[in-house]
Design a protein around this motif. Structure first.
Motif, mmCIF file in Angstrom:
data_model
loop_
_atom_site.group_PDB
_atom_site.id
_atom_site.type_symbol
_atom_site.label_atom_id
_atom_site.label_comp_id
_atom_site.label_asym_id
_atom_site.label_seq_id
_atom_site.Cartn_x
_atom_site.Cartn_y
_atom_site.Cartn_z
ATOM 1 N N THR A 173 0.821 -1.211 0.000
ATOM 2 C CA THR A 173 0.000 0.000 0.000
ATOM 3 C C THR A 173 0.857 1.263 0.000
ATOM 4 N N ASP A 174 2.156 1.130 0.204
ATOM 5 C CA ASP A 174 3.052 2.286 0.196
ATOM 6 C C ASP A 174 3.705 2.536 -1.163
ATOM 7 N N VAL A 175 3.478 1.654 -2.117
ATOM 8 C CA VAL A 175 4.157 1.772 -3.407
ATOM 9 C C VAL A 175 3.783 3.071 -4.123
ATOM 10 N N LYS A 176 2.525 3.461 -4.073
ATOM 11 C CA LYS A 176 2.109 4.717 -4.715
ATOM 12 C C LYS A 176 2.766 5.920 -4.030
ATOM 13 N N MET A 177 2.995 5.810 -2.732
ATOM 14 C CA MET A 177 3.723 6.855 -2.007
ATOM 15 C C MET A 177 5.168 6.897 -2.490
ATOM 16 N N PHE A 178 5.773 5.735 -2.709
ATOM 17 C CA PHE A 178 7.126 5.657 -3.258
ATOM 18 C C PHE A 178 7.183 6.354 -4.619
ATOM 19 N N GLU A 179 6.173 6.108 -5.435
ATOM 20 C CA GLU A 179 6.160 6.676 -6.788
ATOM 21 C C GLU A 179 6.020 8.188 -6.769
ATOM 22 N N ALA A 180 5.352 8.718 -5.760
ATOM 23 C CA ALA A 180 5.188 10.172 -5.650
ATOM 24 C C ALA A 180 6.479 10.854 -5.240
ATOM 25 N N ALA A 181 7.313 10.149 -4.501
ATOM 26 C CA ALA A 181 8.555 10.719 -3.969
ATOM 27 C C ALA A 181 9.712 10.510 -4.942
ATOM 28 N N GLY A 182 10.768 11.258 -4.700
ATOM 29 C CA GLY A 182 11.957 11.107 -5.525
ATOM 30 C C GLY A 182 12.855 9.983 -5.070
ATOM 31 N N PHE A 183 12.715 9.583 -3.798
ATOM 32 C CA PHE A 183 13.535 8.509 -3.242
ATOM 33 C C PHE A 183 12.690 7.735 -2.247
ATOM 34 N N SER A 184 12.841 6.413 -2.242
ATOM 35 C CA SER A 184 11.993 5.584 -1.383
ATOM 36 C C SER A 184 12.823 4.566 -0.619
ATOM 37 N N ILE A 185 12.382 4.308 0.625
ATOM 38 C CA ILE A 185 13.036 3.339 1.492
ATOM 39 C C ILE A 185 11.989 2.342 1.981
ATOM 40 N N ALA A 186 12.220 1.063 1.706
ATOM 41 C CA ALA A 186 11.386 0.001 2.268
ATOM 42 C C ALA A 186 11.981 -0.366 3.622
ATOM 43 N N PHE A 187 11.243 -0.050 4.688
ATOM 44 C CA PHE A 187 11.730 -0.292 6.059
ATOM 45 C C PHE A 187 11.046 -1.526 6.607
ATOM 46 N N ASN A 188 11.832 -2.582 6.857
ATOM 47 C CA ASN A 188 11.293 -3.878 7.288
ATOM 48 C C ASN A 188 10.114 -4.301 6.410
ATOM 49 N N PRO A 189 10.335 -4.366 5.101
ATOM 50 C CA PRO A 189 9.231 -4.671 4.184
ATOM 51 C C PRO A 189 8.655 -6.062 4.413
ATOM 52 N N ILE A 190 7.344 -6.180 4.168
ATOM 53 C CA ILE A 190 6.650 -7.443 4.414
ATOM 54 C C ILE A 190 6.233 -8.141 3.128
ATOM 55 N N ASP A 191 6.530 -7.554 1.971
ATOM 56 C CA ASP A 191 6.182 -8.210 0.714
ATOM 57 C C ASP A 191 7.174 -7.825 -0.382
ATOM 58 N N LYS A 192 7.261 -8.668 -1.386
ATOM 59 C CA LYS A 192 8.233 -8.480 -2.470
ATOM 60 C C LYS A 192 7.926 -7.229 -3.301
ATOM 61 N N LYS A 193 6.655 -6.912 -3.463
ATOM 62 C CA LYS A 193 6.283 -5.739 -4.265
ATOM 63 C C LYS A 193 6.902 -4.469 -3.684
ATOM 64 N N THR A 194 6.920 -4.369 -2.371
ATOM 65 C CA THR A 194 7.503 -3.198 -1.715
ATOM 66 C C THR A 194 9.010 -3.164 -1.902
ATOM 67 N N VAL A 195 9.643 -4.310 -1.754
ATOM 68 C CA VAL A 195 11.099 -4.398 -1.964
ATOM 69 C C VAL A 195 11.456 -3.972 -3.383
ATOM 70 N N ASP A 196 10.722 -4.490 -4.350
ATOM 71 C CA ASP A 196 11.025 -4.197 -5.752
ATOM 72 C C ASP A 196 10.801 -2.736 -6.100
ATOM 73 N N ALA A 197 9.858 -2.091 -5.418
ATOM 74 C CA ALA A 197 9.515 -0.697 -5.735
ATOM 75 C C ALA A 197 10.453 0.308 -5.088
ATOM 76 N N ALA A 198 11.181 -0.103 -4.047
ATOM 77 C CA ALA A 198 11.990 0.834 -3.256
ATOM 78 C C ALA A 198 13.377 1.047 -3.852
ATOM 79 N N ASP A 199 13.918 2.247 -3.603
ATOM 80 C CA ASP A 199 15.303 2.524 -3.987
ATOM 81 C C ASP A 199 16.286 1.863 -3.035
#
Length: 217
Positions: A173-199
């Motif tokens: 649910t944070d991926v769209k927030m990642f896309e809005a920002a210029g840089f993204s951090i997945a902090f203790n991610p719980i799914d692969k989609k979040t890992v793949d989307a983060a810088d």
């Protein structure tokens, strides 16, 4: 130390709250099980507002006189990740605004924001009557299907361009927030989609471990 960034948007549940989430914490405190509604929401069979109404309905079904004060008391001892105060103070010292963008309960976000010095917050509201009794309804302030909307509102409010904004989250649910920002951090991610989307991916027991990344030259 100066930074290229002006704004950091933090997810709350699973990032600042060291637990699955504020809704889950409240459900546990009120001794109800919302797994059926959660699966229905996850599968797209009910809307976010209906999901909220079902959670509140479970509380009222178990505790008919539950009020907003009971909810606040239930949230007071929600476990938090280590290092929040140091992180927000350090960002502030570097002229970086910190905001919470969450699909969680706004009373939890408010308590965290006020206690630790966040500049702003947005989360979803549980509505109550003037005497504090819950109405059984809620208000969506952060759309879980697109948290980028609220992130961009904060970017506009604090005059931060995309390349000056960092987003920190832990789930899809944070991926769209990642896309809005210029840089993204997945902090203790719980799914692969979040890992793949983060810088960057950070797995840690302290949120302070994002600071070296954000403040890096």
């Amino acid at each position: 130390m100066n930074s290229r960034y002006k704004l950091v948007a933090f997810d709350m549940d699973g990032v600042l709250i060291d637990h699955e989430g504020s809704w889950t914490w409240a459900n546990d405190k009120f001794e109800v099980d919302n797994r059926e509604a959660f699966e229905m929401f996850k599968e797209g069979r009910i809307t976010e507002i209906e999901f909220i109404r079902r959670d509140i309905g479970l509380w009222l079904g178990k505790h008919p006189n539950v009020n907003i004060s009971d909810l606040i008391n239930a949230l007071r001892d929600v476990p938090l990740i280590n290092g929040i105060r140091e992180t927000i103070e350090t960002l502030s010292q570097n002229c970086i605004k910190s905001v919470i963008v969450s699909g969680g309960i706004d009373k939890a976000a408010q308590m965290i924001a006020e206690e630790y010095g966040f500049d702003d917050y947005a989360a979803n509201t549980i509505l109550s009557h003037p005497d504090g009794r819950l109405t059984g309804d809620g208000k969506i302030n952060v759309d879980l299907t697109d948290k980028g909307i609220k992130t961009r509102e904060f970017m506009n409010k604090y005059d931060a361009r995309k390349e000056e904004t960092v987003a920190i989250g832990n789930s899809y649910t944070d991926v769209k927030m990642f896309e809005a920002a210029g840089f993204s951090i997945a902090f203790n991610p719980i799914d692969k989609k979040t890992v793949d989307a983060a810088d960057r991916v950070v797995r840690s027991r302290s949120i302070t471990d994002v600071l070296d990344i954000i403040l890096a030259k």
